[in-house]
Motif scaffolding. Sequence first.
Motif, PDB file in Angstrom:
ATOM      1  N   TRP A  45       0.819  -1.210   0.000  1.00 32.48           N
ATOM      2  CA  TRP A  45       0.000   0.000   0.000  1.00 32.48           C
ATOM      3  C   TRP A  45       0.855   1.263   0.000  1.00 32.48           C
ATOM      4  N   ALA A  46       2.068   1.167   0.489  1.00 37.33           N
ATOM      5  CA  ALA A  46       2.956   2.340   0.519  1.00 37.33           C
ATOM      6  C   ALA A  46       3.270   2.843  -0.884  1.00 37.33           C
ATOM      7  N   MET A  47       3.056   2.012  -1.903  1.00 38.38           N
ATOM      8  CA  MET A  47       3.319   2.428  -3.287  1.00 38.38           C
ATOM      9  C   MET A  47       2.231   3.347  -3.828  1.00 38.38           C
ATOM     10  N   ILE A  48       1.099   3.393  -3.168  1.00 35.22           N
ATOM     11  CA  ILE A  48      -0.023   4.186  -3.654  1.00 35.22           C
ATOM     12  C   ILE A  48       0.034   5.553  -2.991  1.00 35.22           C
ATOM     13  N   LYS A  49       0.359   6.541  -3.774  1.00 36.40           N
ATOM     14  CA  LYS A  49       0.514   7.905  -3.255  1.00 36.40           C
ATOM     15  C   LYS A  49      -0.764   8.375  -2.568  1.00 36.40           C
ATOM     16  N   ASP A  50      -0.610   8.908  -1.389  1.00 36.76           N
ATOM     17  CA  ASP A  50      -1.703   9.454  -0.585  1.00 36.76           C
ATOM     18  C   ASP A  50      -2.756   8.417  -0.193  1.00 36.76           C
ATOM     19  N   TYR A  51      -2.392   7.145  -0.163  1.00 39.55           N
ATOM     20  CA  TYR A  51      -3.334   6.101   0.253  1.00 39.55           C
ATOM     21  C   TYR A  51      -3.579   6.214   1.759  1.00 39.55           C
ATOM     22  N   PRO A  52      -4.832   6.269   2.195  1.00 41.09           N
ATOM     23  CA  PRO A  52      -5.109   6.340   3.631  1.00 41.09           C
ATOM     24  C   PRO A  52      -4.588   5.092   4.339  1.00 41.09           C
ATOM     25  N   GLY A  53      -3.824   5.285   5.357  1.00 40.41           N
ATOM     26  CA  GLY A  53      -3.262   4.158   6.088  1.00 40.41           C
ATOM     27  C   GLY A  53      -1.962   3.655   5.493  1.00 40.41           C
ATOM     28  N   GLY A  54      -1.572   4.191   4.368  1.00 40.55           N
ATOM     29  CA  GLY A  54      -0.334   3.769   3.722  1.00 40.55           C
ATOM     30  C   GLY A  54       0.901   4.409   4.324  1.00 40.55           C
ATOM     31  N   GLY A  55       0.705   5.301   5.239  1.00 44.64           N
ATOM     32  CA  GLY A  55       1.829   5.964   5.872  1.00 44.64           C
ATOM     33  C   GLY A  55       2.119   7.298   5.220  1.00 44.64           C
ATOM     34  N   ASP A  56       3.097   7.978   5.753  1.00 41.79           N
ATOM     35  CA  ASP A  56       3.415   9.299   5.229  1.00 41.79           C
ATOM     36  C   ASP A  56       4.638   9.272   4.324  1.00 41.79           C
ATOM     37  N   LYS A  57       5.124   8.097   3.992  1.00 48.07           N
ATOM     38  CA  LYS A  57       6.299   7.972   3.135  1.00 48.07           C
ATOM     39  C   LYS A  57       5.857   7.702   1.707  1.00 48.07           C
ATOM     40  N   ASP A  58       6.576   8.273   0.782  1.00 48.50           N
ATOM     41  CA  ASP A  58       6.258   8.081  -0.628  1.00 48.50           C
ATOM     42  C   ASP A  58       7.169   6.985  -1.178  1.00 48.50           C
ATOM     43  N   TYR A  59       6.594   5.840  -1.500  1.00 47.75           N
ATOM     44  CA  TYR A  59       7.344   4.714  -2.040  1.00 47.75           C
ATOM     45  C   TYR A  59       6.794   4.336  -3.404  1.00 47.75           C
ATOM     46  N   PRO A  60       7.237   5.020  -4.466  1.00 42.64           N
ATOM     47  CA  PRO A  60       6.812   4.591  -5.795  1.00 42.64           C
ATOM     48  C   PRO A  60       7.329   3.176  -6.045  1.00 42.64           C
ATOM     49  N   PRO A  61       6.730   2.453  -6.990  1.00 41.65           N
ATOM     50  CA  PRO A  61       7.099   1.054  -7.206  1.00 41.65           C
ATOM     51  C   PRO A  61       8.603   0.787  -7.329  1.00 41.65           C
ATOM     52  N   ASP A  62       9.339   1.615  -8.059  1.00 41.39           N
ATOM     53  CA  ASP A  62      10.769   1.330  -8.202  1.00 41.39           C
ATOM     54  C   ASP A  62      11.488   1.397  -6.852  1.00 41.39           C
ATOM     55  N   ARG A  63      11.123   2.339  -6.019  1.00 46.97           N
ATOM     56  CA  ARG A  63      11.739   2.447  -4.696  1.00 46.97           C
ATOM     57  C   ARG A  63      11.281   1.294  -3.793  1.00 46.97           C
ATOM     58  N   TYR A  64      10.005   0.953  -3.861  1.00 45.35           N
ATOM     59  CA  TYR A  64       9.470  -0.135  -3.047  1.00 45.35           C
ATOM     60  C   TYR A  64      10.143  -1.463  -3.401  1.00 45.35           C
ATOM     61  N   PHE A  65      10.163  -1.807  -4.688  1.00 47.12           N
ATOM     62  CA  PHE A  65      10.717  -3.097  -5.100  1.00 47.12           C
ATOM     63  C   PHE A  65      12.224  -3.174  -4.867  1.00 47.12           C
ATOM     64  N   ALA A  66      12.910  -2.028  -4.818  1.00 50.16           N
ATOM     65  CA  ALA A  66      14.348  -2.014  -4.521  1.00 50.16           C
ATOM     66  C   ALA A  66      14.630  -2.478  -3.088  1.00 50.16           C
ATOM     67  N   LEU A  67      13.612  -2.485  -2.236  1.00 49.21           N
ATOM     68  CA  LEU A  67      13.790  -2.966  -0.867  1.00 49.21           C
ATOM     69  C   LEU A  67      14.206  -4.435  -0.833  1.00 49.21           C
ATOM     70  N   ALA A  68      13.910  -5.172  -1.899  1.00 52.18           N
ATOM     71  CA  ALA A  68      14.296  -6.587  -1.962  1.00 52.18           C
ATOM     72  C   ALA A  68      15.808  -6.753  -1.839  1.00 52.18           C
ATOM     73  N   GLU A  69      16.564  -5.799  -2.348  1.00 54.48           N
ATOM     74  CA  GLU A  69      18.029  -5.858  -2.253  1.00 54.48           C
ATOM     75  C   GLU A  69      18.504  -5.737  -0.808  1.00 54.48           C
ATOM     76  N   GLN A  70      17.746  -5.026   0.027  1.00 50.73           N
ATOM     77  CA  GLN A  70      18.140  -4.788   1.412  1.00 50.73           C
ATOM     78  C   GLN A  70      17.570  -5.812   2.389  1.00 50.73           C
ATOM     79  N   PHE A  71      16.602  -6.587   1.946  1.00 55.97           N
ATOM     80  CA  PHE A  71      15.932  -7.541   2.831  1.00 55.97           C
ATOM     81  C   PHE A  71      16.859  -8.727   3.089  1.00 55.97           C
ATOM     82  N   GLN A  72      17.572  -8.674   4.185  1.00 54.86           N
ATOM     83  CA  GLN A  72      18.513  -9.724   4.592  1.00 54.86           C
ATOM     84  C   GLN A  72      18.311  -9.995   6.082  1.00 54.86           C
ATOM     85  N   PRO A  73      17.298 -10.768   6.451  1.00 56.43           N
ATOM     86  CA  PRO A  73      17.008 -10.990   7.873  1.00 56.43           C
ATOM     87  C   PRO A  73      18.203 -11.602   8.608  1.00 56.43           C
ATOM     88  N   ARG A  74      18.772 -10.839   9.507  1.00 55.67           N
ATOM     89  CA  ARG A  74      19.941 -11.301  10.259  1.00 55.67           C
ATOM     90  C   ARG A  74      19.556 -11.920  11.593  1.00 55.67           C
TER      91      ARG A  74
END
Length: 135
Positions: A45-74
């Motif tokens: 939902w964070a990818m949807i600009k101004d979505y209620p409940g999506g938070g106050d951060k703007d995560y367009p799809p390219d930024r959101y999907f780039a999180l996969a590179e950082q997802f390394q559960p330690r």
Amino acid sequence: MADFEECKVTAGRTTHPDAQWFPHARMGLFMHWGIHSVAGIQPSWAMIKDYPGGGDKDYPPDRYFALAEQFQPRRYDPDKWLAAAHKAGFMYAVLTTKHHDGYALWPSAFGDFSTRRYMAGRDLLLPYVEACRKN
């Protein structure tokens, strides 16, 4: 296990023998955990600009999907998590293994948006299932 055709649903309840524990299960743990956890944002939902409940951060799809590179559960320790859940009275646990963002928490052979591509094939589900069975 009974065949599906043999089971009936009456007044919202199934007669399937494998489901008879559920009405007595009381409290269950549901975990929505995935690449969105890196940024502490709503899954997808964070990818949807101004979505209620999506938070106050703007995560367009390219930024959101780039999180996969950082997802390394330690500190991934499902045994510890599920032991604590059991001690707290939870009777079952559900993990969203592939949220609607499409990222699979196992090395899926279908598509390339999974731990197979981003975590060198690490399977996050097997230790979770083992911890569920143990606890």
